[in-house]
Design a protein around this motif. Structure first.
Motif, PDB file in Angstrom:
ATOM      1  N   ILE A 268       7.885  -6.447  -0.571  1.00 20.10           N
ATOM      2  CA  ILE A 268       7.916  -7.406  -1.674  1.00 20.10           C
ATOM      3  C   ILE A 268       7.104  -8.639  -1.303  1.00 20.10           C
ATOM      4  O   ILE A 268       7.000  -9.015  -0.139  1.00 20.10           O
ATOM      5  CB  ILE A 268       9.362  -7.820  -2.018  1.00 20.10           C
TER       6      ILE A 268
ATOM      7  N   GLN B 271       7.367 -12.079  -6.006  1.00 21.68           N
ATOM      8  CA  GLN B 271       8.435 -11.204  -6.492  1.00 21.68           C
ATOM      9  C   GLN B 271       9.809 -11.737  -6.106  1.00 21.68           C
ATOM     10  O   GLN B 271      10.764 -11.662  -6.885  1.00 21.68           O
ATOM     11  CB  GLN B 271       8.246  -9.791  -5.936  1.00 21.68           C
TER      12      GLN B 271
ATOM     13  N   LEU C 232      15.745  -6.133  -6.506  1.00 20.22           N
ATOM     14  CA  LEU C 232      14.749  -6.042  -5.429  1.00 20.22           C
ATOM     15  C   LEU C 232      15.312  -5.293  -4.227  1.00 20.22           C
ATOM     16  O   LEU C 232      14.630  -4.468  -3.620  1.00 20.22           O
ATOM     17  CB  LEU C 232      14.310  -7.450  -4.995  1.00 20.22           C
TER      18      LEU C 232
END
Length: 216
Positions: free
Chosen positions: A3, A7, A174
């Motif tokens: 990530i 993000q 995430l």
């Protein structure tokens, strides 16, 4: 693929958005319910066994449902309200259903700590029910109520992370999408650390505000 900082920041923003909006709606529902649970119980200022005996089991039932099950069970209602069952706005609906009865019970516990002598003194002065609630009951229990809402907010942070399982976005999404499903240990560590930081900040702030109010 790891990530990016962007993000992670978007995930932070989504989590804070879900928690903030859910907390507002949950408080608008849970606070009045919690007050009703207190004032309608036997021997209190608005003793009403019918209201209490209806509200009490309903809140117990809603609190007994695990959030992940609640999340799936009310998908039709979520679609009806926001038009979709996926995304941050969709996650707010089950979060409110989850947190409102939880807040109601915590508010009840906080207000029951208020010395009955204060309520009796207010009644002896001829105070009305609204006056007792807003000028005596809530102000006297405010320090405890701050901790109540701190606890509820932290609970919403954890629930919002679980909502990532159905594509709600946020830090939890995430962790699942980039961490768990792709076996990315670093992403898992970063997202968990982010959640820990959020919880620590919330708890520290709540403790500080509660302590200041108690000193007054």
């Amino acid at each position: 693929m790891e990530i990016t900082t962007e993000q992670l920041l978007v995930g932070f923003g989504d989590t804070l958005y879900m928690v903030a909006i859910s907390l507002i709606f949950s408080a608008l529902i849970g606070l009045p319910l919690g007050i009703l649970l207190v004032i309608t119980r036997k021997g209190h200022i608005l003793d009403n066994k019918w209201i209490f005996n209806i509200l009490n089991p309903i809140i117990n039932i809603l609190r007994s449902v695990p959030f992940i099950i609640l999340l799936v069970a009310i998908i039709p209602l979520t679609r009806l309200i926001v038009g979709t069952a996926i995304g941050t706005n969709a996650a707010i609906v089950p979060l409110v259903f989850y947190a409102a009865p939880y807040i109601a019970r915590l508010v009840e516990n906080s207000l029951l700590e208020v010395d009955k002598g204060i309520i009796e003194a207010a009644q002896s002065m001829g105070a009305t029910v609204p006056q007792i609630i807003f000028k005596f009951l809530i102000p006297e229990g405010l320090s405890s109520l701050i901790l109540t809402f701190t606890t509820a907010t932290i609970g919403l942070v954890g629930a919002s992370a679980m909502a990532g399982a159905v594509g709600a976005g946020g830090v939890g999404d995430l962790a699942l999408t980039y961490g768990y499903q792709r076996f990315d240990t670093m992403t898992m560590v970063v997202t968990v650390a982010a959640l820990v930081i959020i919880v620590q900040l919330l708890q520290s702030t709540g403790n500080m505000v509660s302590k200041k109010i108690r000193r007054r």
